[in-house]
Design a protein around this motif. Structure first.
Motif, PDB file in Angstrom:
ATOM      1  N   GLU A   1       7.415 -12.951  43.703  1.00  0.00           N
ATOM      2  CA  GLU A   1       7.562 -14.192  42.929  1.00  0.00           C
ATOM      3  C   GLU A   1       6.867 -14.062  41.575  1.00  0.00           C
ATOM      4  OE1 GLU A   1       6.450 -18.965  43.133  1.00  0.00           O
ATOM      5  OE2 GLU A   1       5.955 -17.626  44.809  1.00  0.00           O
TER       6      GLU A   1
ATOM      7  N   ARG B   1      13.358 -16.236  34.172  1.00  0.00           N
ATOM      8  CA  ARG B   1      13.695 -17.145  35.261  1.00  0.00           C
ATOM      9  C   ARG B   1      13.428 -16.436  36.573  1.00  0.00           C
ATOM     10  NH1 ARG B   1      18.962 -18.243  33.095  1.00  0.00           N
ATOM     11  NH2 ARG B   1      19.825 -17.579  35.101  1.00  0.00           N
ATOM     12  N   ALA B   2      12.514 -17.015  37.349  1.00  0.00           N
ATOM     13  CA  ALA B   2      12.183 -16.419  38.650  1.00  0.00           C
ATOM     14  C   ALA B   2      13.284 -16.733  39.645  1.00  0.00           C
ATOM     15  CB  ALA B   2      10.849 -16.970  39.142  1.00  0.00           C
TER      16      ALA B   2
ATOM     17  N   THR C   1       6.481 -16.565  38.263  1.00  0.00           N
ATOM     18  CA  THR C   1       6.760 -17.831  37.599  1.00  0.00           C
ATOM     19  C   THR C   1       6.799 -17.602  36.088  1.00  0.00           C
ATOM     20  OG1 THR C   1       4.436 -18.439  37.361  1.00  0.00           O
ATOM     21  CG2 THR C   1       5.535 -19.042  39.434  1.00  0.00           C
ATOM     22  N   GLU C   2       7.265 -18.606  35.369  1.00  0.00           N
ATOM     23  CA  GLU C   2       7.300 -18.493  33.907  1.00  0.00           C
ATOM     24  C   GLU C   2       5.885 -18.336  33.343  1.00  0.00           C
ATOM     25  OE1 GLU C   2       9.005 -20.969  30.036  1.00  0.00           O
ATOM     26  OE2 GLU C   2       9.680 -21.467  32.060  1.00  0.00           O
ATOM     27  N   GLU C   3       4.904 -18.984  33.967  1.00  0.00           N
ATOM     28  CA  GLU C   3       3.519 -18.847  33.527  1.00  0.00           C
ATOM     29  C   GLU C   3       2.998 -17.435  33.799  1.00  0.00           C
ATOM     30  OE1 GLU C   3       0.136 -19.396  31.697  1.00  0.00           O
ATOM     31  OE2 GLU C   3       1.772 -20.868  31.703  1.00  0.00           O
ATOM     32  N   ASP C   4       3.359 -16.890  34.963  1.00  0.00           N
ATOM     33  CA  ASP C   4       2.993 -15.499  35.259  1.00  0.00           C
ATOM     34  C   ASP C   4       3.569 -14.560  34.206  1.00  0.00           C
ATOM     35  OD1 ASP C   4       1.673 -16.192  37.621  1.00  0.00           O
ATOM     36  OD2 ASP C   4       3.497 -15.989  38.834  1.00  0.00           O
TER      37      ASP C   4
END
Length: 531
Positions: free
Chosen positions: A43, A498-499, A45-48
């Motif tokens: 996974e 996009r995850a 995310t956009e923050e990751d």
């Protein structure tokens, strides 16, 4: 969700089927990450995505920017040093100055087959500082040269060590960033062509005023930039990481995420295995020769501005100090053009149109320099025409981003980029030879020749466009034969990450399973060529 265990460059790991596997430096870690990501989607995310990209920029991109700046600076000072009696003090006559300018790319051209292998086989943390140290020593030795032979030898070794710089930097960029992110990152380090031109001119102006009974002004210039490069080799070794699995600035889990976010690239995360079949594919791929042609044509013009630019500018009626200062805005225009072009390519995502658009001002500037009189009344127009030539420097970063985005397979990417560097070197050899001493100070025959070169470059861009369109149609047919949809979304070119989990085609075939298998763009039917 898997957690990545710490890896050393020598460790043994087990492949997906449980068999022991060993490899060269970093190869075991690459295999472990690829095996983990083949079994499950991590996974992100956009923050990751943003956090990992920022961390990568702070370490990897910072190194690329500084070292590329030094590489351009070490070459650019030859042109500015020529304003401070370099030719007279070393007894250069006839074509000898042109040959001194051409010997460096000759060495680069000869070294490209070795660069292809070294970039794949030698860890980047070892290769880059070695190259930096080598060309720094060669640049510093320029200060000790007193004749044509010595200058030729020093410039030869300068080119030899710089030969792997451009392909190495392009490979590093492709291994750390998504395809949508690559143009701006290429612009960040390739844009140092402009800043180095500005600094070379400012340094020449400042160092040229230093009174010395021991050293000539041009000797001081070469000694300064050479020593600066030498001391920079050590921080590079300290901070640079070979690849994502060995990245010390990422946590174990962030390494998996950093690799996962590159899945849509379909180009892998690097390997130390050199594959001759991928080299053979480069030799049979028509787009390889179109990249080569573009590299030759673009760099014929680029070499003219770097080697003969200050001399052309001085022909407008400026003295050596005025010429040095007037070359600073030229460097500023280079920077603006490179960043502007790559940002436009990032936003619009149509690289061929951006490339053609930035070549048109170059043609306009060349025409103006050829037809305008050299009288005082035309001086402002001549300077403006000279500055239009700076638009040419959008070419290399756009083509490099185009190449790395359209080439799969570590060995194929390295070989293709080495071929591009060979073309760049050939262009840098040819360019100065178009400008002959007897044509000074206006060099009209040379200007006429490079004008034809720029027109030919635009023609090559459109031929490559047609070739890539054809390749995408052939890929679509292959996908249909393999039970997949003819059209798949190229997520690597999305502006934001996009995850997503595992995707399947309408026919039930899982997509993205071979993204880390070191397949070439021809071998991977899910590879989408970008225009």
């Amino acid at each position: 969700m898997g957690i990545l265990k710490p890896f050393s460059s020598e460790q043994r790991v087990e492949d997906v089927e449980g068999r022991p596997r060993s490899g060269g430096p970093g190869q075991g870690a690459d295999a472990a990450v690829a095996a983990t990501l083949a079994e499950q989607r991590v996974e992100v995310t956009e923050e990751d995505d943003k956090r990992i990209r920022r961390k990568t920029d702070r370490v990897i991109l910072t190194i690329l920017v500084w070292i590329y700046f030094l590489q351009v600076l070490d070459k650019a000072v030859l042109g500015t040093a020529s304003l401070f009696n370099l030719q007279e003090d070393t007894g250069l006559t006839g074509h000898q100055y042109s040959l001194v300018g051409s010997i460096s790319p000759i060495a680069q051209l000869a070294w490209q087959p070795f660069s292809t292998v070294l970039i794949v086989k030698v860890p980047h943390r070892i290769l880059m500082p070695t190259l930096v140290l080598g060309w720094g020593i060669a640049a510093a030795c320029m200060a000790a040269c007193h004749n044509f032979g010595a200058l030729l030898a020093a410039r030869f070794f300068l080119g030899l060590f710089e030969a792997g710089c451009l392909p190495l930097f392009s490979v590093i960029t492709s291994q750390w960033y998504r395809r949508a992110e690559q143009p701006v990152r290429v612009a960040a380090w390739n844009g140092q062509n402009g800043s180095a031109t500005m600094v070379a001119s400012a340094l020449s102006y400042g160092l040229g005023h230093i009174p010395s009974n021991l050293l000539k002004p041009w000797q001081i210039i070469f000694l300064f930039v050479g020593l600066l490069t030498i001391v920079s080799a050590f921080p590079v070794y300290w901070k640079l990481d070979n690849d994502i699995p060995s990245a010390r600035f990422l946590t174990d889990h962030e390494k998996l995420q950093a690799a996962e976010r590159l899945r849509a690239n379909q180009t892998g995360i690097g390997t130390r295995e050199f594959k001759w079949e991928q080299v053979w594919e480069v030799a049979l791929d028509p787009k390889s020769y179109l990249w080569l042609s573009l590299a030759v044509l673009i760099n014929i013009g680029a070499s003219v501005t770097s080697i003969f630019g200050p001399l052309v500018l001085s022909s407008f009626g400026f003295d050596k100090f005025e010429t040095s200062l007037l070359n600073i805005p030229f460097g500023a225009v280079e920077m603006i053009v490179i960043f502007g072009a790559c940002y436009a390519a990032h936003k619009v995502r149509i690289k061929f149109a951006i490339l053609v658009g930035f070549l048109l001002p170059v043609i306009a500037g060349s025409v103006m320099l050829y037809v305008l009189d050299r009288g005082p009344s035309e001086r402002a127009a001549l300077v403006a025409a000279y500055y239009l030539l700076a638009f040419l420097f959008a070419g290399n970063p756009l083509i490099l981003a185009w190449i790395v985005g359209n080439t799969g397979g570590a060995t194929k990417r390295s070989a293709t980029l080495a071929l591009f560097q060979a073309g760049s070197s050939a262009g840098n050899i040819i360019g100065p030879l178009l400008f002959k001493s007897q044509d000074a100070p206006f060099y009209l025959p040379g200007l006429r020749a490079v004008l034809a070169v720029f027109v030919a470059a635009i023609a090559c861009v459109f031929i490559q466009l047609a070739n890539l369109i054809l390749l995408n149609r052939l890929q679509a047919r292959r996908r249909v034969r393999n039970g997949k949809s003819a059209v798949i979304e190229d997520k690597s070119m999305n502006a934001t990450y996009r995850a997503e989990g595992k995707e399947t085609s309408p026919e039930g075939v899982v997509l993205g399973e071979h993204a880390f298998d070191d397949l070439t763009d021809r071998q991977n039917d899910e590879f989408v060529y970008i225009y």
